[in-house]
Motif scaffolding. Structure first.
Motif, PDB file in Angstrom:
ATOM      1  N   PHE A  16      74.855  21.962  51.689  1.00  0.00           N
ATOM      2  CA  PHE A  16      75.168  20.796  52.530  1.00  0.00           C
ATOM      3  C   PHE A  16      75.251  19.261  51.757  1.00  0.00           C
ATOM      4  N   ALA A  18      75.374  18.923  48.570  1.00  0.00           N
ATOM      5  CA  ALA A  18      76.508  18.714  47.813  1.00  0.00           C
ATOM      6  C   ALA A  18      77.928  18.209  48.601  1.00  0.00           C
ATOM      7  N   LEU A  19      78.063  18.992  49.577  1.00  0.00           N
ATOM      8  CA  LEU A  19      79.193  18.458  50.525  1.00  0.00           C
ATOM      9  C   LEU A  19      79.051  16.912  50.975  1.00  0.00           C
ATOM     10  N   MET A  20      77.837  16.459  51.103  1.00  0.00           N
ATOM     11  CA  MET A  20      77.804  14.996  51.517  1.00  0.00           C
ATOM     12  C   MET A  20      78.022  14.206  50.235  1.00  0.00           C
ATOM     13  N   SER A  22      79.770  14.824  47.619  1.00  0.00           N
ATOM     14  CA  SER A  22      81.368  14.842  47.325  1.00  0.00           C
ATOM     15  C   SER A  22      82.002  13.975  48.456  1.00  0.00           C
ATOM     16  N   THR A  23      81.809  13.960  49.657  1.00  0.00           N
ATOM     17  CA  THR A  23      82.398  13.133  50.336  1.00  0.00           C
ATOM     18  C   THR A  23      82.179  11.929  50.318  1.00  0.00           C
TER      19      THR A  23
END
Lengths: 487, 519
Positions: A16, A18-20, A22-23
C-alpha cells in the motif's frame, strides 16, 4: 502461523505504501508534465467550459460564446465569419486558436493576471467565471466597404488612423468561415481544416498581415523620403528621367512602365517623377542615395519588424545593406520596390500613415479596450509612437507630391469630390509570365488626415494584364476612405 | 450454564462479558453514509444542478444496507469487527457516486456506465452477505467443502473457455454469458480457492513443512504432497495463457503463495512460487504477443506509436492525464473530465476518483482499503483455529493484492491488467464476490473476538461469556462431517458443543492466573 501473518501484514503495508508513493508521484510530481502534454485535451475542455468573452466591433459581437447542451458547454460563434476572420481568427478544438482569439486568450477566457479581482469575486460569490470582452478598433462601415469593393478578387485592404495607429479595416480575400473550424463536430472541423490548409490560395493566411508582396512603385515613397531627408533634394529638384536606365555594373536596363519616356526632356522634378511613377528616375535616385540611406529609411517606416497588433504580423523586408551581393543593379531595383523588397499591406498602409501623421509612425493596433464582465475597462489600447520616419517638412512635401498623384497623375481613380486625397499607385512585377500585383496606398483628407489605406490586388484582379494600381486598386481605396469619412 | 460461568472476583484482566452493542460501528456507519449520500448529492448538483434522479432511493438503499447489516451483525455476530462494514459501505457508496457521475456525463464512451444496475448488484451483494452471516453460524463448517471448493474453483475458472457461454471482451476471455447475464466467474473462484487452500493446507501443513529433502538450504516438499498445488498452479497459468488475463492469474497465484507461506512458515515456498510464476510469465511474454505488447505499454506509455496503436497505451495515458489533472485536491465532483478515459467506470475508476477528489481523496481511499485488509489480517491473528486463520488471512490478502494489481497497473508500478477495484468498479460479479468476502471476514472475526470459554494453559474461563458448558473434544466438527486431520498445532482447541458427543470434561477455573495471549 501468527509470525507469518504478521510478516504478511507487513508485506501488505509495503504494497500500500508503494501505491501511495506511485499515486503521489503522478498526481503531485508528474502533474505539470501531464497537464501540458499536447495529447491532453483538458486544457481545451477547460477553456470551452467557460463563458468566453465576445469580440466586439462597433458595439456588435462578431465572435461570441453561446451555451449549448453538449460536453463542452459553450459554442463559439462568428457573426460575420469571413469578413472578420483576419482579425478574430478562430477558436477550434481541432486547430487551436489564432489571431485575436489567440493573442487575447487570457482575457477572453478570464484567466489573465489583471482579472484576479474578478476571479476572486467569482470564487466568493459562486458565480461561474466569465471571460472579458475585447473591443476592436475596426470601423464596421469601412470593413464592409473594403470587403464589397474587393469583390471576388484576391487581395487585401488595411486602413489605419494615422494619428493613433488604430486599425480601421483589415480585409483579406479569399477568406474562410471560422464557424466551420469552431464546430464541436471534430470530424467536420478536421476535414475542413485539412481542406483549408491544402487549398491553393491559402485562405487561412491573412493577406493583410501574414503575406508579403513586392511593394512595387508604392516603395517610391520610401525612396523619395530618403531623398528629401538627405537634404540634397526637395520636391522641386530636377532629376534625370531617361527612357531606360542601366545601373552601373550590369547591362540589363530598367524601362519605364509601358516603355514610354517620362518626360520629353529626359528630366523632370522629383514631384513629377512620383506623380507619373517614373521608374528610371527613382532607380537612378536609389543608386545615388545608396543602400545605407534606403535601408535606414525603410527601417524607419517599419520594415524588418514584426508588429503585435496584438497578434504578431509578418515582417516586411528590405535587404541588408552590408550584404556584399547587394550591388548597384539591385539597389536600383530595390528603389522601385522590386528585387528582394517585400511588404505586407499593413506595412504599406503604415508608410502612408506616417507621411500623413507629420512623419511620426504609430504602432498599429486592433484592440481598443477590454472590459471585464462587469463592463469595467481592464485594459485600454493606447497609441504608441514607433519612430519619426521622416521630418515634418519632408512629410509635408511628400503629402503635396502624393496629392499630385491623385489630382493628375497615375492615381486619378481615387479622386473624391470635395476632398483632397493623397495617394500612390504601384504595379508590382513578381514572376515572369504572371500578371503584376496592383497596389494603391492613400490617405485623406490631405490637410487633416483621418485615414490611411493600402490596397493590394493580386495579379491585377479582374483586369489581369491590363491592371495598374491606379486603375484596379485605387477605387477600392476610395471606397474605404469614403466609408470612414462619411461614417 | 453451570459452575464455569461463575468467575471469581479479583481477576487482573476483565474479559468481555456482555454482548457488545456495536456503538462504534453505528457511529462509523453514519459517517460512511454521510460521505456516500453527500457524494450523490454533489454529483447531481454539479451535473444537473439538482439532486440526481433517484437520489432518495439510492440513499435509502445505502442506508438500508447499512442498517440491515448492523442489525444482522448485532444479532448473529455481535463480536464481529466494527470497522469493516462501515468501511465497505463507504467504498460502495463512493463507487456508486462515481459511476453515477460518469453516467450523467452523457459521454458516448460512458454509455456502459449504469449506476442503477450497479446499485441493484450492491444491494444484492449486501443481502447475500447478510444471509451468509445469518445462516453460516461457524466458518469452520466450510472446511467440510475443501475439495468441493477446489473443484468449484477450477470449474469457475474454466467456464469462460467453454464455447457458447464463454465470451471474449477486449482480448481477455474471462466472461461468461448465460441467459443475457454476463459474469466474471474468476471473482467467485478466488473465494473458492481461498476455502480450498485454507482447508487443504491446514490439513497438510506438517507434511509440506517437514517431509522432503533439503536442497541448498531450502526445504523442498515431496512431489506427492504437491499434487493439488500443482493442479492449481497449472490452472492459474491456464488463465494466463488461454484467457489472457494476467491480473486474475496473478491474483490466484499470489493467494496461493501467501497461504502456503502462512501455513508452512517456510520462506522457500515464496521463492518457489515466485520462480514458478516468473517462469510462467516469462514464457507467456515470449510466446504470446499480447503479453509482450502489455510490457511495451507498461514501459513506454508515452511513446507516440504505442499511443496510437489499437490496444496500445491510449487508455493508461488518458488515465495518467486524469490523475495529473486531479492534482492535490481534485477538480471536485462533476468538475473534471474523467470520462475521457476508456472504461473510467470499471477498470479505471481509480483515475475517475483521482481526477475529481485529487491525491487527498485517493490516499484516503487507499487507507480505507488498507484498513479493511488489516482488520482482516487482525482477525486472522486473533482467531483460534488454523482453518480460520488461513481463510481470513487469505481473503484479506487477496483483497489487498487485488487493490495492488489494479492501482499498481494504473500507476505503472506493474503492467496493467484487467481487474476491478473491490466495491467501487462497476460489475455485478465483483460486487457480489467482494461482499461475500466481507461476510466471511465478519463471520471469522466474530468467532475470533468472541470471548473464549476455554481456558488454555491455566487461563481463566471468563464468567458468563458462554451459554454452553465448556467441553474439550478431540475434534471441532460433528462426527458426520469430520474433516481429515487435526486442528492446527499450537492453536487452542476451539469451543464445541457437547451435542457432538465425545469425551466431555469440565474445566475448573483456576483463580489467580492472568489471562494472556497465547505465545
Amino acid at each position: 502461523m501468527n509470525t507469518t501473518l504478521r510478516r504478511l501484514a507487513s508485506v501488505v503495508m509495503v504494497m500500500f505504501v508503494a501505491l501511495m508513493v506511485s499515486t503521489t508521484w503522478i498526481q503531485f510530481f508528474q502533474a505539470d508534465e501531464l497537464n501540458n502534454d499536447n495529447r491532453n485535451v483538458r486544457k481545451i475542455y477547460a477553456e470551452y467550459g467557460t463563458a468566453r468573452g465576445p469580440i466586439v466591433v462597433g458595439g456588435e459581437a462578431v465572435a461570441s460564446s453561446t451555451p449549448v447542451d453538449d460536453e463542452f458547454g459553450y459554442q463559439r460563434q462568428y457573426a460575420d465569419g469571413p469578413l472578420y476572420a483576419p482579425l478574430t481568427g478562430y477558436f477550434s478544438l481541432v486547430s487551436g486558436t489564432s489571431r485575436v482569439e489567440d493573442a487575447e486568450n487570457d482575457y477572453l477566457n478570464g484567466q489573465a493576471d489583471a482579472l484576479w479581482v474578478d476571479r476572486l469575486q467569482n470564487l466568493l460569490t459562486g458565480v461561474d467565471p466569465q471571460g472579458s470582452s475585447v473591443e476592436l478598433t475596426i470601423d464596421p462601415a469601412a470593413q464592409q466597404a473594403a470587403w464589397d469593393a474587393l469583390g471576388d478578387q484576391r487581395g487585401a485592404v488595411v486602413a489605419l488612423e494615422p494619428s493613433t495607429g488604430r486599425i480601421l479595416a483589415m480585409v483579406s480575400k479569399p477568406s474562410f468561415d471560422p464557424n466551420e473550424l469552431a464546430t464541436h463536430d471534430t470530424q467536420a472541423a478536421n476535414d475542413r481544416y485539412e481542406e483549408l490548409l491544402n487549398a491553393e490560395d491559402d485562405p487561412l493566411l491573412s493577406r493583410a498581415t501574414h503575406w508579403t508582396y513586392p511593394p512595387g512603385s508604392t516603395f517610391k515613397l520610401v525612396t523619395a523620403a530618403a531623398a528629401l531627408e538627405s537634404g540634397r533634394y526637395d520636391s522641386g529638384t530636377v532629376v534625370d528621367a531617361p527612357e531606360t536606365y542601366t545601373p552601373p555594373g550590369t547591362d540589363r536596363s530598367i524601362p519605364n512602365y509601358g516603355g514610354t519616356p517620362c518626360s520629353p526632356t529626359d528630366e523632370q522634378t522629383l514631384a513629377d517623377a512620383l506623380r507619373i511613377s517614373c521608374n528610371t528616375a527613382f532607380a537612378r535616385l536609389g543608386v545615388d542615395l545608396g543602400t545605407e540611406a534606403l535601408a535606414e529609411q525603410a527601417q524607419d517606416f517599419g520594415f524588418n519588424q514584426r508588429f503585435d497588433v496584438p497578434f504578431s504580423t509578418y515582417a516586411s523586408s528590405f535587404p541588408n545593406p552590408q550584404d556584399p551581393g547587394f550591388a548597384d543593379a539591385f539597389v536600383a531595383l530595390s528603389a522601385i520596390g522590386q528585387w528582394e523588397v517585400t511588404a505586407t499591406p499593413l506595412q504599406v498602409a503604415m508608410i502612408a500613415s506616417a507621411i500623413a501623421n507629420d512623419g511620426e509612425l504609430m504602432a498599429p493596433y486592433s484592440v481598443d479596450r477590454i472590459r471585464d464582465p462587469e463592463l469595467e475597462v481592464v485594459r485600454e489600447g493606447s497609441p504608441r509612437r514607433l519612430s519619426e520616419a521622416v521630418s515634418p517638412s519632408t512629410a509635408d512635401q511628400l503629402t503635396q507630391m502624393m496629392v499630385g498623384v491623385v489630382e493628375d497623375g497615375s492615381g486619378t481613380a481615387a479622386q473624391i469630390p470635395g476632398l483632397t486625397v493623397a495617394g500612390k499607385t504601384g504595379t508590382a512585377q513578381w514572376q515572369d509570365g504572371r500578371d503584376p500585383h496592383a497596389w494603391f496606398t492613400a490617405f485623406a483628407p490631405a490637410e487633416d488626415p483621418q485615414v490611411a489605406v493600402a490596397v493590394v490586388i493580386e495579379e491585377g484582379g479582374d483586369a489581369g494584364s491590363e491592371a495598374t494600381g491606379g486603375r484596379v486598386a485605387a477605387p477600392v481605396a476610395k471606397a474605404v476612405i469614403e466609408a470612414v469619412l462619411n461614417g | 450454564m453451570s459452575a464455569v460461568a461463575e468467575a471469581p472476583a479479583g481477576r487482573t484482566v476483565e474479559p468481555h462479558q456482555r454482548r457488545p452493542i456495536r456503538l462504534a460501528e453505528l457511529f462509523l456507519l453514519v459517517l460512511a453514509l454521510a460521505a456516500g449520500t453527500g457524494a450523490f448529492a454533489m454529483v447531481g448538483r454539479a451535473t444537473t444542478g439538482a439532486l440526481p434522479e433517484g437520489f432518495w432511493l439510492a440513499s435509502g438503499m445505502l442506508a438500508g444496507v447499512a442498517l440491515v447489516g448492523h442489525v444482522v451483525l448485532r444479532i448473529r455476530a455481535p463480536w464481529a469487527d466494527q470497522v469493516i462494514l462501515p468501511a465497505v459501505v463507504l467504498l460502495n457508496g463512493l463507487g456508486l457516486a462515481t459511476i453515477l457521475r460518469l453516467e450523467l456525463s452523457g459521454a458516448r464512451n460512458m454509455a456502459g456506465a449504469d449506476a442503477t444496475s450497479n446499485a441493484v448488484y450492491s444491494l444484492l451483494g449486501a443481502l447475500v452477505a447478510f444471509a451468509v452471516l445469518w445462516f453460516l453460524r461457524d466458518h469452520r463448517s466450510l472446511r467440510r467443502f475443501t475439495y468441493t471448493a477446489m473443484i468449484v474453483g477450477l470449474v469457475l475458472v474454466m467456464l469462460p473457455l467453454l464455447p457458447g457461454i464463454g465470451q471474449e471482451i477486449n482480448g481477455a476471455r474471462i466472461w461468461v454469458r448465460v441467459a443475457g447475464m454476463s459474469m466474471q466467474p474468476a471473482e467467485f473462484a478466488k473465494i473458492a480457492f481461498a476455502v480450498f487452500f485454507a482447508g487443504y493446507l491446514v490439513t497438510n501443513r506438517d507434511t509440506l513443512t517437514l517431509a522432503g529433502k533439503k536442497i541448498l538450504g531450502l526445504q523442498l516438499p515431496r512431489v506427492r504432497d504437491l499434487g493439488p498445488i500443482l493442479i492449481v498452479w497449472v490452472a492459474s497459468l491456464g488463465v494466463l495463457v488461454f484467457e489472457r488475463d494476467l491480473g486474475t492469474s496473478l491474483l490466484f497465484f499470489g493467494l496461493f503463495v501467501a497461504l502456503l507461506y502462512l501455513a508452512t512458515e517456510r520462506f522457500s515456498w515464496v521463492l518457489i512460487g515466485l520462480a514458478l510464476f516468473g517462469a510462467g510469465a516469462f514464457f507467456a511474454a515470449t510466446l504470446f504477443p499480447h503479453v509482450s505488447a502489455r510490457m511495451d505499454v507498461w514501459l513506454n506509455p508515452f511513446d507516440e506509436a504505442l499511443y496510437d496503436r489499437t490496444g496500445g497505451s491510449f487508455q493508461i495515458v488518458q488515465g495518467l492525464f486524469a490523475l495529473g489533472a486531479g492534482g492535490l485536491f481534485g477538480a471536485g465532483w462533476g468538475e473534471g473530465y474523467p470520462h475521457r478515459v476508456p472504461y473510467a467506470y470499471s477498470d479505471f475508476i481509480y483515475t475517475s476518483v483521482g481526477e475529481e477528489l485529487g491525491l487527498t481523496g485517493l490516499l484516503a481511499l487507499l487507507l480505507v482499503y488498507l484498513l479493511v485488509v488489516q482488520r482482516g489480517l487482525r482477525t486472522a491473528l486473533a482467531v483460534r483455529d488454523g482453518f480460520g486463520k488461513l481463510l481470513a488471512g487469505g481473503l484479506a490478502f487477496v483483497m489487498a493484492l487485488q487493490v495492488f494489481v489494479v492501482v499498481g497497473g494504473i500507476t505503472r508500478l506493474i503492467p496493467l491488467t484487467g481487474l476491478t477495484l473491490p466495491f467501487m468498479a462497476q460489475g455485478g460479479s465483483s460486487l457480489l464476490a467482494n461482499w461475500l468476502v466481507v461476510a466471511l471476514l465478519l463471520r471469522i472475526s466474530d468467532s475470533a473476538r468472541r470471548p473464549s470459554a476455554l481456558p488454555v494453559r491455566g487461563q481463566v474461563a471468563p464468567g458468563g461469556a458462554s451459554h454452553e458448558p465448556v467441553v474439550v473434544g478431540t475434534d471441532d466438527a460433528a462426527p458426520a462431517g469430520r474433516p481429515a486431520g487435526t486442528p492446527a498445532s499450537g492453536t487452542p482447541l476451539p469451543r464445541r458443543s457437547p451435542a457432538y458427543g465425545g469425551p466431555t470434561e469440565v474445566i475448573e477455573p483456576q483463580p489467580g492466573t492472568p489471562r494472556g495471549e497465547r505465545p
